[in-house]
Design an enzyme around this catalytic site. Structure first.
Site, PDB file in Angstrom:
ATOM      1  N   ASP A  45       0.752  -1.088  -0.105  1.00 55.87           N
ATOM      2  CA  ASP A  45      -0.034  -0.085   0.022  1.00 55.87           C
ATOM      3  C   ASP A  45       0.760   1.267  -0.092  1.00 55.87           C
ATOM      4  OD1 ASP A  45      -2.496  -1.457   0.028  1.00 55.87           O
ATOM      5  OD2 ASP A  45      -2.799  -1.319   1.957  1.00 55.87           O
ATOM      6  N   GLY A  46       2.044   1.313   0.652  1.00 57.00           N
ATOM      7  CA  GLY A  46       2.885   2.419   0.442  1.00 57.00           C
ATOM      8  C   GLY A  46       3.430   2.654  -0.648  1.00 57.00           C
ATOM      9  N   ASN A 120      -4.611   8.857   2.182  1.00 60.66           N
ATOM     10  CA  ASN A 120      -4.767   8.265   3.227  1.00 60.66           C
ATOM     11  C   ASN A 120      -5.279   8.935   4.486  1.00 60.66           C
ATOM     12  OD1 ASN A 120      -5.037   5.152   3.143  1.00 60.66           O
ATOM     13  ND2 ASN A 120      -3.032   5.143   4.707  1.00 60.66           N
ATOM     14  N   GLU A 121      -4.345   9.748   4.605  1.00 58.93           N
ATOM     15  CA  GLU A 121      -4.482  10.421   6.262  1.00 58.93           C
ATOM     16  C   GLU A 121      -3.328  11.713   6.282  1.00 58.93           C
ATOM     17  OE1 GLU A 121      -3.700   7.215   8.599  1.00 58.93           O
ATOM     18  OE2 GLU A 121      -1.442   7.441   8.484  1.00 58.93           O
ATOM     19  N   ARG A 146      -5.057  19.223  23.503  1.00 58.40           N
ATOM     20  CA  ARG A 146      -3.542  19.209  24.229  1.00 58.40           C
ATOM     21  C   ARG A 146      -3.329  17.690  24.101  1.00 58.40           C
ATOM     22  NH1 ARG A 146      -5.527  23.325  26.595  1.00 58.40           N
ATOM     23  NH2 ARG A 146      -4.360  25.349  26.930  1.00 58.40           N
ATOM     24  N   ASP A 148      -0.615  14.301  22.345  1.00 58.66           N
ATOM     25  CA  ASP A 148       0.462  13.796  21.332  1.00 58.66           C
ATOM     26  C   ASP A 148       0.181  13.978  19.955  1.00 58.66           C
ATOM     27  OD1 ASP A 148       1.645  12.782  23.253  1.00 58.66           O
ATOM     28  OD2 ASP A 148       1.517  10.603  22.775  1.00 58.66           O
ATOM     29  N   ALA A 183      -3.686  10.163  21.875  1.00 55.74           N
ATOM     30  CA  ALA A 183      -3.255  10.325  23.380  1.00 55.74           C
ATOM     31  C   ALA A 183      -3.489  11.743  23.899  1.00 55.74           C
ATOM     32  CB  ALA A 183      -1.718  10.165  23.414  1.00 55.74           C
TER      33      ALA A 183
END
Length: 265
Positions: A45-46, A120-121, A146, A148, A183
């Site tokens: 996929d990459g 993708n993203e 706030r 990650d 996170a």
């Protein structure tokens, strides 16, 4: 038919590329590395994400086919032992074109805007510590984040990073974007929604940097580090990517095989 092949660069992928060229030549196909009608991706996929960004300037004129050198991926319909079957189908009938939504990302900086497309993203993280950012939806304050980082995925990308942080899996026929937290900090002082948010194609979100901070942006496989970003606008693009399908492989079958590990006989 005009086509080109992009491979992952390993020995197996290069061997398969040569095999494909030989089979395609026997059917009268023509190699065209600049103006292809079909782009063949051989690898994972990459590799297909790299192919997408290589031909993004012609996204309205090309269609992609993925050949996976491992297990079937979300963008790969064909296995390594199916090249002859694929070429025969390409020679015998036109494909069904399946179109997937894309994300449009616009960075605002003191030196001017920068625009990107994502298949993708898109992720945003702080380089030196906690990411602090204001998130607006349709020009209204939604939350102060706030944590990650933030991941914004397309429907076809919802099975990747988005899923790993608890986001929903969205069918690619639904033009939308999904915002998921990485996170986040939630306590008596700081509070976020804590769940992913799905935006329809007529909505947009803005991520506004709330302090001077170095930011790491990842757009599909591309990494960009900048310290001058003022805001980032994300929306569903008016453009779509096309995949050439010569046989059915429903999205939910891909999800089942990838995450549940079995096929229905």
């Amino acid at each position: 038919m005009k086509y080109t092949v992009l491979d992952r660069g390993d020995a197996l992928s290069q061997k398969l590329a040569q095999q494909f060229h030989k089979l395609a030549a026997a059917k009268g196909f023509h190699i065209d590395t600049k103006l292809p009608e079909i782009v063949i991706s051989i690898g994972g996929d990459g590799t297909l994400l790299q192919a997408f960004h290589t031909f993004m300037h012609r996204i309205d004129e090309v269609a992609f086919i993925g050949i996976h050198t491992g297990h079937l991926g979300f963008y790969a319909d064909w296995k390594t032992d199916e090249l002859e079957e694929l070429v025969n189908m390409m020679a015998s009938a036109p494909p069904k074109l399946v179109r997937y939504p894309l994300a449009e990302i616009r960075l605002e900086t003191p030196t001017g805007p920068a625009n990107y497309l994502s298949l993708n993203e898109f992720t945003l993280k702080g380089v030196d510590g906690t990411l602090v950012a204001q998130i607006n939806i349709n020009d209204e304050l939604f939350e102060m984040f706030r944590g990650d980082g933030i991941v914004i995925s397309t429907p076809s990308g919802s099975t990747a990073y988005n899923k790993s942080v608890g986001g929903a899996v969205i069918h690619p026929s639904i033009p939308s974007l999904q915002i998921a937290e990485i996170a986040s900090i939630n306590n008596r002082v700081y509070r976020t929604l804590g769940s992913s948010v799905i935006l329809p194609d007529h909505h947009h979100c803005d991520i506004i940097s709330s302090k001077e901070q170095r930011l790491l942006l990842t757009i599909d496989h591309l990494n960009i580090e900048r310290k001058d970003i003022q805001s980032i606008r994300c929306r569903v693009s008016d453009r779509k990517v096309s995949f050439a399908r010569y046989r059915p492989f429903p999205f939910w079958n891909r999800v089942r095989e990838a995450f549940l590990g079995y096929d229905v006989k």
